[in-house]
Motif scaffolding. Sequence first.
Motif, PDB file in Angstrom:
ATOM      1  N   HIS A  12       0.819  -1.212   0.000  1.00 36.64           N
ATOM      2  CA  HIS A  12       0.000   0.000   0.000  1.00 36.64           C
ATOM      3  C   HIS A  12       0.846   1.251   0.000  1.00 36.64           C
ATOM      4  O   HIS A  12       0.625   2.162  -0.783  1.00 36.64           O
ATOM      5  N   SER A  13       1.804   1.260   0.891  1.00 33.80           N
ATOM      6  CA  SER A  13       2.582   2.490   0.965  1.00 33.80           C
ATOM      7  C   SER A  13       3.470   2.660  -0.259  1.00 33.80           C
ATOM      8  O   SER A  13       3.758   3.769  -0.671  1.00 33.80           O
ATOM      9  N   ILE A  14       3.864   1.563  -0.832  1.00 28.78           N
ATOM     10  CA  ILE A  14       4.652   1.680  -2.044  1.00 28.78           C
ATOM     11  C   ILE A  14       3.795   2.231  -3.163  1.00 28.78           C
ATOM     12  O   ILE A  14       4.197   3.122  -3.914  1.00 28.78           O
ATOM     13  N   ALA A  15       2.601   1.695  -3.233  1.00 25.74           N
ATOM     14  CA  ALA A  15       1.691   2.218  -4.245  1.00 25.74           C
ATOM     15  C   ALA A  15       1.382   3.681  -3.974  1.00 25.74           C
ATOM     16  O   ALA A  15       1.246   4.492  -4.893  1.00 25.74           O
ATOM     17  N   GLU A  16       1.302   3.983  -2.703  1.00 23.63           N
ATOM     18  CA  GLU A  16       1.026   5.360  -2.330  1.00 23.63           C
ATOM     19  C   GLU A  16       2.149   6.269  -2.802  1.00 23.63           C
ATOM     20  O   GLU A  16       1.929   7.354  -3.331  1.00 23.63           O
ATOM     21  N   ARG A  17       3.342   5.794  -2.606  1.00 24.51           N
ATOM     22  CA  ARG A  17       4.487   6.595  -3.043  1.00 24.51           C
ATOM     23  C   ARG A  17       4.480   6.764  -4.549  1.00 24.51           C
ATOM     24  O   ARG A  17       4.799   7.825  -5.066  1.00 24.51           O
ATOM     25  N   ALA A  18       4.105   5.681  -5.215  1.00 20.93           N
ATOM     26  CA  ALA A  18       4.030   5.750  -6.671  1.00 20.93           C
ATOM     27  C   ALA A  18       3.034   6.818  -7.090  1.00 20.93           C
ATOM     28  O   ALA A  18       3.300   7.647  -7.957  1.00 20.93           O
ATOM     29  N   ARG A  19       1.912   6.771  -6.409  1.00 18.10           N
ATOM     30  CA  ARG A  19       0.863   7.731  -6.727  1.00 18.10           C
ATOM     31  C   ARG A  19       1.331   9.149  -6.507  1.00 18.10           C
ATOM     32  O   ARG A  19       1.098  10.041  -7.321  1.00 18.10           O
ATOM     33  N   ARG A  20       2.035   9.327  -5.408  1.00 20.90           N
ATOM     34  CA  ARG A  20       2.463  10.680  -5.093  1.00 20.90           C
ATOM     35  C   ARG A  20       3.461  11.192  -6.098  1.00 20.90           C
ATOM     36  O   ARG A  20       3.466  12.371  -6.452  1.00 20.90           O
ATOM     37  N   GLU A  21       4.298  10.297  -6.565  1.00 23.46           N
ATOM     38  CA  GLU A  21       5.253  10.729  -7.576  1.00 23.46           C
ATOM     39  C   GLU A  21       4.549  11.149  -8.837  1.00 23.46           C
ATOM     40  O   GLU A  21       4.879  12.153  -9.474  1.00 23.46           O
ATOM     41  N   LYS A  22       3.564  10.367  -9.196  1.00 20.84           N
ATOM     42  CA  LYS A  22       2.804  10.701 -10.397  1.00 20.84           C
ATOM     43  C   LYS A  22       2.143  12.059 -10.256  1.00 20.84           C
ATOM     44  O   LYS A  22       2.153  12.876 -11.179  1.00 20.84           O
ATOM     45  N   ILE A  23       1.574  12.252  -9.088  1.00 15.11           N
ATOM     46  CA  ILE A  23       0.855  13.502  -8.869  1.00 15.11           C
ATOM     47  C   ILE A  23       1.806  14.680  -8.948  1.00 15.11           C
ATOM     48  O   ILE A  23       1.496  15.708  -9.562  1.00 15.11           O
ATOM     49  N   SER A  24       2.965  14.544  -8.337  1.00 19.57           N
ATOM     50  CA  SER A  24       3.880  15.683  -8.385  1.00 19.57           C
ATOM     51  C   SER A  24       4.385  15.915  -9.797  1.00 19.57           C
ATOM     52  O   SER A  24       4.658  17.051 -10.191  1.00 19.57           O
ATOM     53  N   GLU A  25       4.463  14.873 -10.569  1.00 19.19           N
ATOM     54  CA  GLU A  25       4.832  15.030 -11.975  1.00 19.19           C
ATOM     55  C   GLU A  25       3.781  15.854 -12.703  1.00 19.19           C
ATOM     56  O   GLU A  25       4.081  16.776 -13.468  1.00 19.19           O
ATOM     57  N   ARG A  26       2.537  15.527 -12.465  1.00 23.06           N
ATOM     58  CA  ARG A  26       1.470  16.275 -13.121  1.00 23.06           C
ATOM     59  C   ARG A  26       1.455  17.716 -12.659  1.00 23.06           C
ATOM     60  O   ARG A  26       1.182  18.630 -13.439  1.00 23.06           O
ATOM     61  N   PRO A  67     -15.447  19.621 -15.302  1.00 25.04           N
ATOM     62  CA  PRO A  67     -16.648  18.812 -15.528  1.00 25.04           C
ATOM     63  C   PRO A  67     -16.299  17.339 -15.454  1.00 25.04           C
ATOM     64  O   PRO A  67     -15.410  16.863 -16.155  1.00 25.04           O
ATOM     65  N   GLY A  68     -16.999  16.655 -14.612  1.00 21.51           N
ATOM     66  CA  GLY A  68     -16.720  15.240 -14.449  1.00 21.51           C
ATOM     67  C   GLY A  68     -15.530  14.958 -13.571  1.00 21.51           C
ATOM     68  O   GLY A  68     -15.114  13.817 -13.421  1.00 21.51           O
ATOM     69  N   GLY A  69     -14.985  16.009 -12.992  1.00 18.03           N
ATOM     70  CA  GLY A  69     -13.783  15.817 -12.212  1.00 18.03           C
ATOM     71  C   GLY A  69     -13.986  14.960 -10.986  1.00 18.03           C
ATOM     72  O   GLY A  69     -13.062  14.294 -10.526  1.00 18.03           O
ATOM     73  N   GLU A  70     -15.191  15.017 -10.484  1.00 18.27           N
ATOM     74  CA  GLU A  70     -15.402  14.290  -9.243  1.00 18.27           C
ATOM     75  C   GLU A  70     -15.445  12.795  -9.439  1.00 18.27           C
ATOM     76  O   GLU A  70     -15.271  12.039  -8.505  1.00 18.27           O
ATOM     77  N   GLU A  71     -15.646  12.395 -10.655  1.00 24.75           N
ATOM     78  CA  GLU A  71     -15.683  10.956 -10.895  1.00 24.75           C
ATOM     79  C   GLU A  71     -14.316  10.397 -11.200  1.00 24.75           C
ATOM     80  O   GLU A  71     -14.151   9.198 -11.317  1.00 24.75           O
ATOM     81  N   MET A  72     -13.367  11.281 -11.374  1.00 23.87           N
ATOM     82  CA  MET A  72     -12.039  10.787 -11.710  1.00 23.87           C
ATOM     83  C   MET A  72     -11.192  10.666 -10.462  1.00 23.87           C
ATOM     84  O   MET A  72     -11.439  11.316  -9.462  1.00 23.87           O
ATOM     85  N   ASN A  73     -10.159   9.909 -10.598  1.00 28.39           N
ATOM     86  CA  ASN A  73      -9.200   9.928  -9.497  1.00 28.39           C
ATOM     87  C   ASN A  73      -8.235  11.101  -9.688  1.00 28.39           C
ATOM     88  O   ASN A  73      -8.227  11.757 -10.717  1.00 28.39           O
ATOM     89  N   VAL A  74      -7.439  11.315  -8.694  1.00 33.24           N
ATOM     90  CA  VAL A  74      -6.691  12.563  -8.660  1.00 33.24           C
ATOM     91  C   VAL A  74      -5.706  12.702  -9.809  1.00 33.24           C
ATOM     92  O   VAL A  74      -5.579  13.758 -10.423  1.00 33.24           O
ATOM     93  N   GLU A  75      -5.001  11.621 -10.110  1.00 33.68           N
ATOM     94  CA  GLU A  75      -3.989  11.732 -11.159  1.00 33.68           C
ATOM     95  C   GLU A  75      -4.621  12.044 -12.498  1.00 33.68           C
ATOM     96  O   GLU A  75      -4.164  12.909 -13.252  1.00 33.68           O
ATOM     97  N   GLU A  76      -5.704  11.305 -12.765  1.00 29.86           N
ATOM     98  CA  GLU A  76      -6.398  11.530 -14.023  1.00 29.86           C
ATOM     99  C   GLU A  76      -6.896  12.967 -14.075  1.00 29.86           C
ATOM    100  O   GLU A  76      -6.795  13.649 -15.101  1.00 29.86           O
ATOM    101  N   MET A  77      -7.441  13.394 -12.934  1.00 31.56           N
ATOM    102  CA  MET A  77      -7.992  14.735 -12.883  1.00 31.56           C
ATOM    103  C   MET A  77      -6.931  15.775 -13.174  1.00 31.56           C
ATOM    104  O   MET A  77      -7.184  16.732 -13.908  1.00 31.56           O
ATOM    105  N   LEU A  78      -5.768  15.568 -12.649  1.00 30.79           N
ATOM    106  CA  LEU A  78      -4.721  16.567 -12.859  1.00 30.79           C
ATOM    107  C   LEU A  78      -4.323  16.661 -14.323  1.00 30.79           C
ATOM    108  O   LEU A  78      -4.093  17.762 -14.837  1.00 30.79           O
ATOM    109  N   SER A  79      -4.247  15.536 -14.984  1.00 28.07           N
ATOM    110  CA  SER A  79      -3.876  15.642 -16.397  1.00 28.07           C
ATOM    111  C   SER A  79      -5.026  16.211 -17.220  1.00 28.07           C
ATOM    112  O   SER A  79      -4.816  16.976 -18.160  1.00 28.07           O
ATOM    113  N   GLU A  80      -6.249  15.864 -16.848  1.00 30.78           N
ATOM    114  CA  GLU A  80      -7.383  16.416 -17.581  1.00 30.78           C
ATOM    115  C   GLU A  80      -7.491  17.916 -17.371  1.00 30.78           C
ATOM    116  O   GLU A  80      -7.895  18.661 -18.271  1.00 30.78           O
TER     117      GLU A  80
END
Lengths: 336, 161
Positions: free
Chosen positions: A185-199, B125-138
Motif C-alpha cells: 500500500h505504501s509503495i503504491a502510495e508513493r508511486a501515486r504521489r510521484e505521479k501527482i507531483s509530476e502532473r 466537468p466530471g472531475g469528481e468521478e475521476m481519481n486525482v492523477e487523471e484529474m490533474l492531467s485532464e
Amino acid sequence: MMMDRATQSEFFLNYTDMSVLERQRAQLKYHHPGFDSTLAGFLSDSSMINGGEFGGFMGASGSDFPVIYGETATGSDSRLSISPDNITTSATFGSGNFKKRKFNSVVTESKGCNAKKVMMNREVEEEEEKSKITEQNNESTMTMKDKSKKEQSNCSKDSSKVTKELQKTDYIHVRARRGQATDSHSIAERARREKISERMKYLQDLVPGCDKITGKAGMLDEIINYVQSLQRQVEFLSMKLAAVSPRIDFDIDDIFAKEVVSAPITTNLPNTVMPSHEMVNSGYPHEMVNSGYLHFNPVQQVVTSSDPLSCFNVNNGQAPSMWDSDVQNLYSSLGV
Amino acid sequence: MERQIINKKKRVFSVEPNKSHSAAFTRKYISHLVPALKKLNMNKNSSQITQQTVKHEVDMALALSAQEFAWSRFLLQKLSSSKNPTTTTNSSSKGTQVLERPDKEGGDEEGEIEEKLRELQKLLPGGEEMNVEEMLSEIGDYIKCLELQTIALKSIVQDTT
C-alpha cells in the motif's frame, strides 16, 4: 582505499537520494560505453561510505542503471559488484571478481549508508550461489544499518519499467528501509504521489505565474484561481456574444470560408488584453487542410487565401492592423 | 496571383506540434459555434436570445471540439441531459473562493492539499468521478481548451462590434 579509476567505473554507491528509477536507468546506461565521465558527478549530496572516502560513483543524473553498493568491510576496499544478469550483492568479493561480473541490478545498502535495496531476479545460474552468499551477507549487514532517510521512489512502477528495459527480470523485490512501511500500500502510495507531483509540474508550466510558487498548496491555489478566472471570462464573453449575436451576420463566415487565418495562440490571457492582431480560425476544415499550413508564431501572422482578391499578409505585426481595416471594410460593405 | 503562388509554395508548418493541436481545436470550435449561433438567431428571431442559451451553445461547442478528453464527455452529458443546462461556470460565478484556512499545524497540510484538489475537481466537468492523477492531467487539457475558447470568443465578439 580509493579504488583506481578502472575499477571505480564498476562500482556503485547507493545513495539515499537516488531513486530506484534512477538507479535502474543508471544500470542501463552503464551498458553504454563512455559513461565513465559520469562517474565523478554521482550524487554529491549522498552519504559517503567510510566517512567520505568513497571512490565508486556512478553518474546519477540521467544515468540508467541501478546502483549497486559495495559494502565496505572493515577498512577494506569497498566492494561493488555489477552484474547484468543476476542478482548479486557483493559484500565480500575481491576486486578481481568485479571485472568478471556482469551487471548487477541488486542494490544493497552498504554499511553506514542509507539506501534502498532493489533486487531483480535473474536467471544466471553461475551467479546463484554467490548471490545467495551475498544476500546473506547483505541481510546481515542490513540489520546493522541505520536507515533514516525517506525514499521517494516508486519501486513497483520502476519494476515494470525495468522489466521492460532489461527483459530478463522476473520480478523485483523491494526492500524499503527500516522505519518505512513495506507493504504494497505504501509503495503504491508513493508511486501515486510521484505521479501527482509530476502532473503538478506540468501544470506549473501551463498556468502563468506558477513557476514562482513553490509548494503544492500554493500551486493548487493558483491553478484553481486560474481555472475559475477562465471560466468567468468565458461566461462574460458569452454574455457579450448573446448581446451582440443578433447583429452578427453569420454569412460573413461564408466569406471567410476561403480565408484561412491562423490565430496566434497566447497563453497569458487573463492578464492581458488580447492583441489586436489575433484572429480567429474561421475557415472550414477542408480549407485548412488544403492550405496546408499553420503558423503559430505569436508575432507573425500568415494569411492565405484561395481567393485572388483577398490579400496576403506575412508580416511582423504590421499587417494585422491592415487586416483589421480590411475586415472592417468588408463589414461595412455588407451593411453590418 | 503571384503572391498566391509564392505563399502556397511557402508552406509553413508549425514548429510546435502542440500549437497545431490548438489550431485544430480552435477551428473545430468555431465551426461548431458559429453555425449553432446562426441557427439560434434564425430560430429565435423575435425572442431575445438569452444568455443561457448562448452559454449552452458555447459549452456545447467546447465539448464537441475537444472530444478526445474525458471531461468533454462529461460536459456533453451534462449539457444534453439537462433542459436548463447548468453551466460549468455556475460554481465559479457564485464566487467560490479558495478556502482560507487559519494556519494549522503542518500535519494538516495534507488535508489542505486534498481539500484543494477536491475544489479543483469540482471545477472540472466530471472531475469528481475521476481519481486525482487523471484529474490533474485532464485539468491541463481543460485549461488549454478554455484558453483557446476565450480567444475564439473574443475574436467573434470583437469582429462584430
